[in-house]
Scaffold this active site. Sequence first.
Site, PDB file in Angstrom:
ATOM      1  N   ALA A  70       0.872  -1.170   0.000  1.00 44.76           N
ATOM      2  CA  ALA A  70       0.000   0.000   0.000  1.00 44.76           C
ATOM      3  C   ALA A  70       0.911   1.223   0.000  1.00 44.76           C
ATOM      4  O   ALA A  70       2.049   1.159   0.481  1.00 44.76           O
ATOM      5  CB  ALA A  70      -0.880  -0.017   1.235  1.00 44.76           C
ATOM      6  N   GLY A 115       0.604  -4.954   0.926  1.00 45.70           N
ATOM      7  CA  GLY A 115      -0.621  -4.971   0.123  1.00 45.70           C
ATOM      8  C   GLY A 115      -0.416  -5.641  -1.233  1.00 45.70           C
ATOM      9  O   GLY A 115      -1.359  -6.188  -1.807  1.00 45.70           O
ATOM     10  N   GLU A 118      -0.750  -9.227  -0.548  1.00 44.53           N
ATOM     11  CA  GLU A 118      -2.171  -9.500  -0.281  1.00 44.53           C
ATOM     12  C   GLU A 118      -2.973  -9.505  -1.582  1.00 44.53           C
ATOM     13  O   GLU A 118      -3.882 -10.319  -1.768  1.00 44.53           O
ATOM     14  CB  GLU A 118      -2.717  -8.450   0.695  1.00 44.53           C
ATOM     15  CG  GLU A 118      -2.126  -8.634   2.093  1.00 44.53           C
ATOM     16  CD  GLU A 118      -2.414  -7.468   3.016  1.00 44.53           C
ATOM     17  OE1 GLU A 118      -2.026  -6.332   2.670  1.00 44.53           O
ATOM     18  OE2 GLU A 118      -3.013  -7.673   4.083  1.00 44.53           O
ATOM     19  N   GLU A 138       4.659  -5.414   7.226  1.00 38.62           N
ATOM     20  CA  GLU A 138       3.922  -4.384   7.968  1.00 38.62           C
ATOM     21  C   GLU A 138       4.390  -4.223   9.402  1.00 38.62           C
ATOM     22  O   GLU A 138       4.300  -3.129   9.978  1.00 38.62           O
ATOM     23  CB  GLU A 138       2.409  -4.690   7.964  1.00 38.62           C
ATOM     24  CG  GLU A 138       1.720  -4.423   6.635  1.00 38.62           C
ATOM     25  CD  GLU A 138       1.738  -5.616   5.682  1.00 38.62           C
ATOM     26  OE1 GLU A 138       2.551  -6.536   5.901  1.00 38.62           O
ATOM     27  OE2 GLU A 138       0.948  -5.624   4.744  1.00 38.62           O
TER      28      GLU A 138
HETATM   29  N1  COA Z   1       4.652   3.099  -0.581  1.00 44.21           N
HETATM   30  C1  COA Z   1       5.043   4.265  -1.146  1.00 44.21           C
HETATM   31  N2  COA Z   1       6.130   4.384  -1.909  1.00 44.21           N
HETATM   32  C2  COA Z   1       6.865   3.284  -2.115  1.00 44.21           C
HETATM   33  C3  COA Z   1       6.545   2.054  -1.551  1.00 44.21           C
HETATM   34  C4  COA Z   1       5.361   1.978  -0.764  1.00 44.21           C
HETATM   35  N3  COA Z   1       4.936   0.827  -0.218  1.00 44.21           N
HETATM   36  N4  COA Z   1       7.468   1.142  -1.918  1.00 44.21           N
HETATM   37  C5  COA Z   1       8.350   1.803  -2.680  1.00 44.21           C
HETATM   38  N5  COA Z   1       7.994   3.093  -2.804  1.00 44.21           N
HETATM   39  C6  COA Z   1       8.672   4.154  -3.547  1.00 44.21           C
HETATM   40  C7  COA Z   1       9.902   4.650  -2.802  1.00 44.21           C
HETATM   41  O1  COA Z   1       9.533   5.589  -1.821  1.00 44.21           O
HETATM   42  C8  COA Z   1      10.686   5.252  -3.931  1.00 44.21           C
HETATM   43  O2  COA Z   1      10.134   6.498  -4.282  1.00 44.21           O
HETATM   44  P1  COA Z   1      11.110   7.770  -4.560  1.00 44.21           P
HETATM   45  O3  COA Z   1      11.948   7.319  -5.733  1.00 44.21           O
HETATM   46  O4  COA Z   1      10.185   8.882  -4.881  1.00 44.21           O
HETATM   47  O5  COA Z   1      11.918   7.937  -3.323  1.00 44.21           O
HETATM   48  C9  COA Z   1      10.405   4.318  -5.088  1.00 44.21           C
HETATM   49  O6  COA Z   1       9.195   3.629  -4.759  1.00 44.21           O
HETATM   50  C10 COA Z   1      11.482   3.260  -5.311  1.00 44.21           C
HETATM   51  O7  COA Z   1      11.660   2.564  -4.086  1.00 44.21           O
HETATM   52  P2  COA Z   1      13.092   2.399  -3.367  1.00 44.21           P
HETATM   53  O8  COA Z   1      12.850   2.150  -1.916  1.00 44.21           O
HETATM   54  O9  COA Z   1      13.996   3.531  -3.716  1.00 44.21           O
HETATM   55  O10 COA Z   1      13.620   1.059  -4.088  1.00 44.21           O
HETATM   56  P3  COA Z   1      14.667   0.023  -3.492  1.00 44.21           P
HETATM   57  O11 COA Z   1      15.006  -0.887  -4.612  1.00 44.21           O
HETATM   58  O12 COA Z   1      15.753   0.707  -2.773  1.00 44.21           O
HETATM   59  O13 COA Z   1      13.821  -0.817  -2.383  1.00 44.21           O
HETATM   60  C11 COA Z   1      11.903  -2.023  -1.537  1.00 44.21           C
HETATM   61  C12 COA Z   1      12.723  -1.630  -2.777  1.00 44.21           C
HETATM   62  C13 COA Z   1      10.665  -2.762  -2.020  1.00 44.21           C
HETATM   63  C14 COA Z   1      12.742  -2.951  -0.626  1.00 44.21           C
HETATM   64  C15 COA Z   1      11.517  -0.749  -0.750  1.00 44.21           C
HETATM   65  O14 COA Z   1      10.941   0.175  -1.670  1.00 44.21           O
HETATM   66  C16 COA Z   1      10.531  -0.975   0.360  1.00 44.21           C
HETATM   67  O15 COA Z   1      10.895  -1.488   1.412  1.00 44.21           O
HETATM   68  N6  COA Z   1       9.241  -0.581   0.148  1.00 44.21           N
HETATM   69  C17 COA Z   1       8.238  -0.652   1.147  1.00 44.21           C
HETATM   70  C18 COA Z   1       7.784  -2.075   1.350  1.00 44.21           C
HETATM   71  C19 COA Z   1       6.708  -2.132   2.433  1.00 44.21           C
HETATM   72  O16 COA Z   1       6.959  -1.886   3.591  1.00 44.21           O
HETATM   73  N7  COA Z   1       5.479  -2.475   2.014  1.00 44.21           N
HETATM   74  C20 COA Z   1       4.384  -2.619   2.907  1.00 44.21           C
HETATM   75  C21 COA Z   1       3.576  -1.389   2.898  1.00 44.21           C
HETATM   76  S1  COA Z   1       2.069  -1.655   3.825  1.00 44.21           S
END
Ligand code: COA
Length: 263
Positions: A70, A115, A118, A138
């Site tokens: 999400a 999400g 999910e 989460e």
């Molecule tokens: N919500 C909002 N933005 C998200 C996102 C999320 N769940 N997951 C990734 N993004 C965005 C990042 O903020 C980033 O945006 P920016 O370029 O404007 O800063 C962009 O997507 C790329 O992500 P980034 O984190 O730079 O890529 P990465 O390869 O370094 O890491 C992940 C990839 C998936 C490990 C990391 O993005 C992450 O941990 N995301 C969240 C996962 C999460 O907790 N999901 C559950 C949410 S309920």
Amino acid sequence: METIATYENILTDIEEGVLTITLNRESKLNALTLKTLQEIRAAVVEAQADENIKGIILTGSGTKAFAAGADISEFAHFTEDQATRMSADGHDVMNTIENSEKPVIAAVNGFALGGGCELAMCCHMRIASENAKFGQPEVNLGVPPGYGGTQRMIQLVGKGKAVELLLTGDSIDAQTALQLGLVNHVVSLDELLPKCREILAKISTKSPVAVGKVIKCINDFFRPNVNGMQREIYEFGEAFITEDFKEGTDAFLNKRKPNFPGK
Ligand code: COA
């Protein structure tokens, strides 16, 4: 290639009876906004009434993510009421997909986290590319999963492994997901959509009436206060008044291939 409607956060196209819904926020790893989820819901609902559509593929744009969860920036400042509504609305979207009488396959082309995981789990099947990663992180954010993850993870992999994944927030790779039963197949990224299409093409040769009834019976296995066996007895009997049943049995008895009308 046909398009059924115009959306902001998803792309849709219909090809050879398959609606492909592509999450289209590649720069944000296809993170799911509330609007994105409603668009997915609308496309799935619209597909139910479209007799040209036999099955649905849900995938992410790009080669890195199916959906990385999400959209955290959207919900970070939500009140308790807003969060409760977000979860309830999300459940409604996931249930709509799960209850689709046309098969829905998640083509998981990268991160399927929170999400995103999910969303993949509410689909009827999951096919993963080799680079896919699954997880419910989460607990790192101070919340439990809110789109059905605590329940569907148990349904798919069993309580023992589900507890570990949900409490540690660890991600698993595609091969591990395959071993756990979280995904049906693992293929190369190039083969991902063709594999999904191949499965849907096979299902599309079957009776749409029977396919819809099987989905209902399967879903009832997991519903509290609903007897799946009774559902099966009802659906079996009701099938006998359909044209699909007449066609299927007639084709068998006359040693020909059935051509199901889907009603
Ligand atoms: N919500 C909002 N933005 C998200 C996102 C999320 N769940 N997951 C990734 N993004 C965005 C990042 O903020 C980033 O945006 P920016 O370029 O404007 O800063 C962009 O997507 C790329 O992500 P980034 O984190 O730079 O890529 P990465 O390869 O370094 O890491 C992940 C990839 C998936 C490990 C990391 O993005 C992450 O941990 N995301 C969240 C996962 C999460 O907790 N999901 C559950 C949410 S309920």
